[in-house]
Structure formats: structure tokens, C-alpha cells
Design a protein around this motif. Structure first.
Motif, mmCIF file in Angstrom:
data_model
loop_
_atom_site.group_PDB
_atom_site.id
_atom_site.type_symbol
_atom_site.label_atom_id
_atom_site.label_comp_id
_atom_site.label_asym_id
_atom_site.label_seq_id
_atom_site.Cartn_x
_atom_site.Cartn_y
_atom_site.Cartn_z
ATOM 1 N N ALA A 136 0.833 -1.208 0.000
ATOM 2 C CA ALA A 136 0.000 0.000 0.000
ATOM 3 C C ALA A 136 0.865 1.254 0.000
ATOM 4 N N ALA A 137 1.927 1.236 0.807
ATOM 5 C CA ALA A 137 2.826 2.388 0.857
ATOM 6 C C ALA A 137 3.554 2.567 -0.473
ATOM 7 N N ALA A 138 3.956 1.443 -1.079
ATOM 8 C CA ALA A 138 4.670 1.512 -2.357
ATOM 9 C C ALA A 138 3.781 2.094 -3.447
ATOM 10 N N VAL A 139 2.534 1.634 -3.509
ATOM 11 C CA VAL A 139 1.599 2.131 -4.528
ATOM 12 C C VAL A 139 1.328 3.619 -4.313
ATOM 13 N N ALA A 140 1.193 4.022 -3.057
ATOM 14 C CA ALA A 140 0.950 5.432 -2.751
ATOM 15 C C ALA A 140 2.119 6.309 -3.195
ATOM 16 N N ARG A 141 3.337 5.840 -2.964
ATOM 17 C CA ARG A 141 4.516 6.617 -3.379
ATOM 18 C C ARG A 141 4.596 6.737 -4.896
ATOM 19 N N ILE A 142 4.314 5.637 -5.593
ATOM 20 C CA ILE A 142 4.359 5.657 -7.051
ATOM 21 C C ILE A 142 3.263 6.569 -7.610
ATOM 22 N N ALA A 143 2.072 6.528 -6.997
ATOM 23 C CA ALA A 143 0.957 7.343 -7.474
ATOM 24 C C ALA A 143 1.236 8.836 -7.328
ATOM 25 N N GLN A 144 2.038 9.198 -6.334
ATOM 26 C CA GLN A 144 2.364 10.608 -6.096
ATOM 27 C C GLN A 144 3.543 11.086 -6.942
ATOM 28 N N GLU A 153 14.385 3.865 -11.117
ATOM 29 C CA GLU A 153 13.883 5.023 -10.392
ATOM 30 C C GLU A 153 12.646 4.651 -9.573
ATOM 31 N N MET A 154 11.810 3.785 -10.087
ATOM 32 C CA MET A 154 10.655 3.306 -9.331
ATOM 33 C C MET A 154 11.103 2.590 -8.055
ATOM 34 N N ILE A 155 12.123 1.753 -8.193
ATOM 35 C CA ILE A 155 12.643 1.025 -7.033
ATOM 36 C C ILE A 155 13.185 1.998 -6.000
ATOM 37 N N ARG A 156 13.884 3.042 -6.473
ATOM 38 C CA ARG A 156 14.435 4.037 -5.551
ATOM 39 C C ARG A 156 13.322 4.789 -4.816
ATOM 40 N N ILE A 157 12.279 5.147 -5.528
ATOM 41 C CA ILE A 157 11.181 5.902 -4.920
ATOM 42 C C ILE A 157 10.415 5.048 -3.914
ATOM 43 N N ILE A 158 10.190 3.788 -4.244
ATOM 44 C CA ILE A 158 9.498 2.894 -3.309
ATOM 45 C C ILE A 158 10.332 2.701 -2.049
ATOM 46 N N GLY A 159 11.636 2.486 -2.229
ATOM 47 C CA GLY A 159 12.550 2.417 -1.090
ATOM 48 C C GLY A 159 12.237 1.321 -0.087
#
Length: 225
Positions: A4-12, A111-117
């Protein structure tokens, strides 16, 4: 919670703008037939000191323009668990990623992997269509489309629009064919209230008859060449 946190970060996340010649020509020509306020905004898109503000405006107020400037990500399916009283051991999310031409998808994924962290969230590659170059604007076909448009739609400007959806023309372009998609008029407000692929998708009735005439004239002129 991890997913849920990962999807939220990607959506933003707002991926960087990546322009191509077609998109630049689209906004430049669009400014010629827009209100003064919109025309100024389209021109400011290419001004380094103003582009950030314009892109921010598009993201909040014009989802179509925003999606033509960058690769977009839409969380489409989220699955996890099988009963309401059992904490799932794993969950998955399917993302609809629509990449603009020249996007380096390996760097994009990194970059997606970095943002999800989050090391507990894994990104797997899905189905990916090959990329093709844009059709040219200096062909007999494009010039015919332009000239007939001026006849059927007086005062109009032919816009080399890059669709954010898929098309069979992709495979023809890969083979070197010049392809151009045309269609009947769709009111701009319908992009939200009667969206493409929606169960209430529609076109204007008078626009349909006008488009049939346009299509006929294009074919007739090309046949005479």
C-alpha cells in the motif's frame, strides 16, 4: 502495508517531462487555436523559467496534456488475501505504465525502485510493446489531411497528436509505413465524464456526419495522386 505504501509513493510520483518532435509541434499548433490564456500556457511549456509551473497546472487541471508529456503510471489491480480475517502473506499490484517514446525503461524501473525504497517490494517486468518512430509531417498524406481539414472544418489547425493509448499502427510504423489516426469530434469535457473505454463513451452526432465527409474527401484526393 508494504504494498500500500509503495503504490501510494508511485501514485504521487511525477516522472520527468520527455518531449518529442510530435508533442512539441502539437502544443505549438494548439496555441494557435486556443484562448489567449491557454495559448500562453502552451508556449510557456518550452520556457525553462516557466515550464515547472505549467507542468504543475497540467497535472492538476488537464490530465490529457499531462499524460502526453511524460510516462504515466496507473495502479490498475491490487490483490491480496483470501478471507477478511486472515492477514495476507503477500499482495500484488498491477500497474498500467504508458511510456512515451525514447523512455529508457531500465532506468525508469530503477527510479521506481528508488522511490518505493522498500526491499520487501519487488517489481517484475510485465508485457512491453516495442517502440516506433513517429510518422512524418512532410508526406502527401499529412498534407492532404491538412488541406481537407481546412475545407471541412474552416479555421481549424491539424494537430499531430500523440495518442496515449495503443494502436495497430505501431506495428506498421515499425515496418516503415507512415500512419495517421483520425476520428470524429469528441467534446473535451467528455474526456472525464464519458472517458475512452467507458460504458458511456460517445461522439457528437453532427460530428460523425462531418467526419464521414472529411474521410471521403481525403481518400478521393489521395486516389487522384
Amino acid at each position: 502495508m508494504h504494498l500500500a505504501a509503495a503504490v501510494a509513493r508511485i501514485a504521487q510520483w511525477q516522472p520527468p517531462m520527455l518531449l518529442n518532435d510530435v508533442t512539441r509541434a502539437y502544443f505549438e499548433r494548439l496555441s494557435l487555436v486556443s484562448t489567449p490564456e491557454d495559448a500562453e500556457r502552451y508556449k510557456d511549456l518550452f520556457d525553462a523559467s516557466k515550464t515547472a509551473a505549467v507542468q504543475s497546472y497540467f497535472r492538476k487541471n488537464d490530465i490529457e496534456a499531462n499524460s502526453e508529456l511524460r510516462t504515466t503510471i496507473s495502479p490498475a489491480i491490487i490483490q491480496g488475501g483470501f478471507r477478511s480475517n486472515v492477514i495476507p502473506s503477500e499482495a500484488t499490484a498491477t500497474l498500467d505504465v504508458r511510456a512515451v517514446p525514447r523512455e529508457d525503461m531500465r532506468k525508469f524501473k530503477a527510479e521506481m525502485i528508488r522511490i518505493i525504497g522498500d526491499a520487501q517490494v519487488r517489481i517484475d517486468d510485465g508485457a512491453q510493446e516495442p517502440s516506433s518512430t513517429a510518422s512524418r509531417m512532410d508526406t502527401d498524406m499529412f498534407r492532404t489531411l491538412e488541406s481537407v481539414a481546412k475545407q471541412i472544418y474552416p479555421g481549424s489547425v491539424t494537430l499531430p497528436w500523440m495518442s496515449t493509448g495503443g494502436s495497430d499502427m505501431l506495428n506498421l510504423r515499425i515496418k516503415g509505413m507512415q500512419c495517421y489516426g483520425i476520428g470524429a469530434e469528441i467534446p473535451k469535457e467528455d474526456l472525464v465524464t464519458h472517458a475512452i473505454h467507458g460504458d458511456n463513451e460517445r461522439i457528437k452526432e453532427d460530428g460523425l456526419y462531418q467526419f464521414i465527409r472529411y474521410e471521403y474527401e481525403v481518400v478521393a484526393r489521395m486516389a487522384r495522386k
